[in-house]
Motif scaffolding. Structure first.
Motif, PDB file in Angstrom:
ATOM      1  N   LEU A  96       0.808  -1.223   0.000  1.00  0.00           N
ATOM      2  CA  LEU A  96       0.000   0.000   0.000  1.00  0.00           C
ATOM      3  C   LEU A  96       0.841   1.273   0.000  1.00  0.00           C
ATOM      4  O   LEU A  96       0.492   2.250  -0.654  1.00  0.00           O
ATOM      5  CB  LEU A  96      -0.916   0.025   1.222  1.00  0.00           C
ATOM      6  N   CYS A  97       1.943   1.257   0.750  1.00  0.00           N
ATOM      7  CA  CYS A  97       2.708   2.482   0.999  1.00  0.00           C
ATOM      8  C   CYS A  97       4.038   2.549   0.262  1.00  0.00           C
ATOM      9  O   CYS A  97       4.730   3.552   0.351  1.00  0.00           O
ATOM     10  CB  CYS A  97       2.984   2.623   2.496  1.00  0.00           C
ATOM     11  N   GLY A  98       4.429   1.498  -0.377  1.00  0.00           N
ATOM     12  CA  GLY A  98       5.747   1.472  -1.010  1.00  0.00           C
ATOM     13  C   GLY A  98       6.718   0.686  -0.164  1.00  0.00           C
ATOM     14  O   GLY A  98       6.419   0.267   0.951  1.00  0.00           O
ATOM     15  N   ASP A  99       7.906   0.492  -0.711  1.00  0.00           N
ATOM     16  CA  ASP A  99       8.891  -0.370  -0.059  1.00  0.00           C
ATOM     17  C   ASP A  99       9.434   0.186   1.251  1.00  0.00           C
ATOM     18  O   ASP A  99       9.752  -0.566   2.151  1.00  0.00           O
ATOM     19  CB  ASP A  99      10.056  -0.661  -1.008  1.00  0.00           C
ATOM     20  N   GLN A 100       9.556   1.489   1.359  1.00  0.00           N
ATOM     21  CA  GLN A 100      10.101   2.083   2.573  1.00  0.00           C
ATOM     22  C   GLN A 100       8.963   2.393   3.542  1.00  0.00           C
ATOM     23  O   GLN A 100       8.178   3.310   3.324  1.00  0.00           O
ATOM     24  CB  GLN A 100      10.862   3.367   2.249  1.00  0.00           C
ATOM     25  N   LEU A 101       8.867   1.638   4.597  1.00  0.00           N
ATOM     26  CA  LEU A 101       7.813   1.865   5.584  1.00  0.00           C
ATOM     27  C   LEU A 101       8.288   2.864   6.637  1.00  0.00           C
ATOM     28  O   LEU A 101       9.415   2.794   7.123  1.00  0.00           O
ATOM     29  CB  LEU A 101       7.420   0.567   6.272  1.00  0.00           C
ATOM     30  N   ALA A 102       7.395   3.758   6.993  1.00  0.00           N
ATOM     31  CA  ALA A 102       7.663   4.709   8.068  1.00  0.00           C
ATOM     32  C   ALA A 102       7.553   3.987   9.404  1.00  0.00           C
ATOM     33  O   ALA A 102       6.979   2.895   9.501  1.00  0.00           O
ATOM     34  CB  ALA A 102       6.668   5.860   8.000  1.00  0.00           C
ATOM     35  N   LEU A 103       8.083   4.598  10.417  1.00  0.00           N
ATOM     36  CA  LEU A 103       8.008   4.039  11.760  1.00  0.00           C
ATOM     37  C   LEU A 103       6.549   3.804  12.170  1.00  0.00           C
ATOM     38  O   LEU A 103       6.236   2.803  12.816  1.00  0.00           O
ATOM     39  CB  LEU A 103       8.708   4.972  12.752  1.00  0.00           C
ATOM     40  N   SER A 104       5.659   4.700  11.757  1.00  0.00           N
ATOM     41  CA  SER A 104       4.238   4.531  12.103  1.00  0.00           C
ATOM     42  C   SER A 104       3.663   3.262  11.472  1.00  0.00           C
ATOM     43  O   SER A 104       2.837   2.584  12.086  1.00  0.00           O
ATOM     44  CB  SER A 104       3.433   5.759  11.664  1.00  0.00           C
ATOM     45  N   SER A 105       4.093   2.910  10.262  1.00  0.00           N
ATOM     46  CA  SER A 105       3.620   1.682   9.619  1.00  0.00           C
ATOM     47  C   SER A 105       4.126   0.451  10.357  1.00  0.00           C
ATOM     48  O   SER A 105       3.406  -0.543  10.505  1.00  0.00           O
ATOM     49  CB  SER A 105       4.070   1.629   8.161  1.00  0.00           C
ATOM     50  N   LEU A 106       5.360   0.500  10.817  1.00  0.00           N
ATOM     51  CA  LEU A 106       5.902  -0.622  11.602  1.00  0.00           C
ATOM     52  C   LEU A 106       5.173  -0.750  12.931  1.00  0.00           C
ATOM     53  O   LEU A 106       4.924  -1.862  13.404  1.00  0.00           O
ATOM     54  CB  LEU A 106       7.405  -0.440  11.815  1.00  0.00           C
ATOM     55  N   ALA A 107       4.801   0.380  13.510  1.00  0.00           N
ATOM     56  CA  ALA A 107       4.034   0.351  14.760  1.00  0.00           C
ATOM     57  C   ALA A 107       2.653  -0.265  14.532  1.00  0.00           C
ATOM     58  O   ALA A 107       2.156  -1.027  15.369  1.00  0.00           O
ATOM     59  CB  ALA A 107       3.901   1.757  15.340  1.00  0.00           C
ATOM     60  N   ILE A 108       2.047   0.037  13.396  1.00  0.00           N
ATOM     61  CA  ILE A 108       0.746  -0.556  13.064  1.00  0.00           C
ATOM     62  C   ILE A 108       0.894  -2.074  12.907  1.00  0.00           C
ATOM     63  O   ILE A 108       0.084  -2.843  13.424  1.00  0.00           O
ATOM     64  CB  ILE A 108       0.162   0.081  11.787  1.00  0.00           C
ATOM     65  N   ALA A 109       1.939  -2.503  12.214  1.00  0.00           N
ATOM     66  CA  ALA A 109       2.174  -3.941  12.039  1.00  0.00           C
ATOM     67  C   ALA A 109       2.380  -4.615  13.389  1.00  0.00           C
ATOM     68  O   ALA A 109       1.857  -5.712  13.642  1.00  0.00           O
ATOM     69  CB  ALA A 109       3.378  -4.183  11.128  1.00  0.00           C
ATOM     70  N   ALA A 110       3.108  -3.972  14.277  1.00  0.00           N
ATOM     71  CA  ALA A 110       3.338  -4.529  15.612  1.00  0.00           C
ATOM     72  C   ALA A 110       2.038  -4.596  16.414  1.00  0.00           C
ATOM     73  O   ALA A 110       1.772  -5.588  17.105  1.00  0.00           O
ATOM     74  CB  ALA A 110       4.378  -3.693  16.353  1.00  0.00           C
ATOM     75  N   ALA A 111       1.207  -3.565  16.308  1.00  0.00           N
ATOM     76  CA  ALA A 111      -0.064  -3.551  17.037  1.00  0.00           C
ATOM     77  C   ALA A 111      -1.001  -4.643  16.524  1.00  0.00           C
ATOM     78  O   ALA A 111      -1.648  -5.334  17.324  1.00  0.00           O
ATOM     79  CB  ALA A 111      -0.723  -2.179  16.909  1.00  0.00           C
ATOM     80  N   VAL A 112      -1.056  -4.813  15.230  1.00  0.00           N
ATOM     81  CA  VAL A 112      -1.911  -5.858  14.655  1.00  0.00           C
ATOM     82  C   VAL A 112      -1.428  -7.226  15.116  1.00  0.00           C
ATOM     83  O   VAL A 112      -2.217  -8.086  15.512  1.00  0.00           O
ATOM     84  CB  VAL A 112      -1.941  -5.765  13.106  1.00  0.00           C
ATOM     85  N   SER A 113      -0.118  -7.447  15.073  1.00  0.00           N
ATOM     86  CA  SER A 113       0.410  -8.751  15.482  1.00  0.00           C
ATOM     87  C   SER A 113       0.161  -9.013  16.964  1.00  0.00           C
ATOM     88  O   SER A 113      -0.184 -10.126  17.359  1.00  0.00           O
ATOM     89  CB  SER A 113       1.893  -8.882  15.146  1.00  0.00           C
ATOM     90  N   GLY A 114       0.286  -8.000  17.788  1.00  0.00           N
ATOM     91  CA  GLY A 114       0.001  -8.162  19.213  1.00  0.00           C
ATOM     92  C   GLY A 114      -1.460  -8.482  19.476  1.00  0.00           C
ATOM     93  O   GLY A 114      -1.786  -9.323  20.314  1.00  0.00           O
ATOM     94  N   ALA A 115      -2.341  -7.813  18.743  1.00  0.00           N
ATOM     95  CA  ALA A 115      -3.773  -8.089  18.897  1.00  0.00           C
ATOM     96  C   ALA A 115      -4.098  -9.519  18.482  1.00  0.00           C
ATOM     97  O   ALA A 115      -4.849 -10.218  19.166  1.00  0.00           O
ATOM     98  CB  ALA A 115      -4.590  -7.093  18.078  1.00  0.00           C
ATOM     99  N   MET A 116      -3.534  -9.968  17.380  1.00  0.00           N
ATOM    100  CA  MET A 116      -3.787 -11.333  16.911  1.00  0.00           C
ATOM    101  C   MET A 116      -3.261 -12.358  17.918  1.00  0.00           C
ATOM    102  O   MET A 116      -3.922 -13.340  18.230  1.00  0.00           O
ATOM    103  CB  MET A 116      -3.143 -11.563  15.537  1.00  0.00           C
ATOM    104  N   ALA A 117      -2.057 -12.143  18.424  1.00  0.00           N
ATOM    105  CA  ALA A 117      -1.442 -13.093  19.359  1.00  0.00           C
ATOM    106  C   ALA A 117      -2.179 -13.142  20.688  1.00  0.00           C
ATOM    107  O   ALA A 117      -2.173 -14.176  21.361  1.00  0.00           O
ATOM    108  CB  ALA A 117       0.025 -12.736  19.576  1.00  0.00           C
TER     109      ALA A 117
END
Length: 156
Positions: A96-117
């Motif tokens: 969605l955002c391109g190859d270079q992810l911002a820190l906010s995108s990594l935080a979103i990925a971490a939040a989603v993974s934490g919610a799933m786990a």
């Protein structure tokens, strides 16, 4: 290619989760037993060395490992889900955002993974703590412990 990366993430997380439990479990058991003893007034000022001797004398070495196998399996599943959800979310965000992810995108990925786990983590941790807090002979299996918890507390 992406499916292969998902399997690598799932496998790496599973191995990491199981190994982490195997290494830290006796110390975690001491922490839980110290909390239980303090809550019942049976050893509120007991230090780590005294608590270790008490567990050894009352329960033997198995007292440190009550519930280890299901916890290792549970943590393997939890960490596998965590790694898989993080990697999958990060991949979708890269699309969605391109190859270079911002820190906010990594935080979103971490939040989603934490919610799933968390859907896996909560029941696994509950059974682990119940088994650790009890004496080594309280349950014949994690399944018996799970049945007792569901009978007494329900699913909610």
């Amino acid at each position: 290619m992406h499916c292969e990366l998902d399997m690598v993430s799932l496998g790496a997380g599973s191995v990491a989760g199981a190994l982490g439990v195997g290494i830290a479990y006796p110390l975690d058991t001491l922490k839980v037993k110290a909390q239980v003893y303090a809550g019942t007034g049976r050893g509120s000022s007991m230090g780590a060395a005294m608590l270790t001797r008490r567990v050894l004398s009352e329960e033997g070495i198995q007292g440190f490992y009550q519930g280890l196998v299901p916890t290792m399996a549970g943590q393997a599943l939890i960490k596998g889900v965590l790694f898989l959800a993080y990697d999958s979310t990060k991949t979708q965000l890269e699309l969605l955002c391109g190859d270079q992810l911002a820190l906010s995108s990594l935080a979103i990925a971490a939040a989603v993974s934490g919610a799933m786990a968390s859907f896996v983590c909560t029941p696994v941790e509950r059974i682990k703590v119940v088994m650790q807090a009890s004496s080594a002979s309280s349950f014949s299996s994690p399944w018996e412990c799970l049945q007792l918890v569901v009978r007494d507390d329900g699913f909610g």
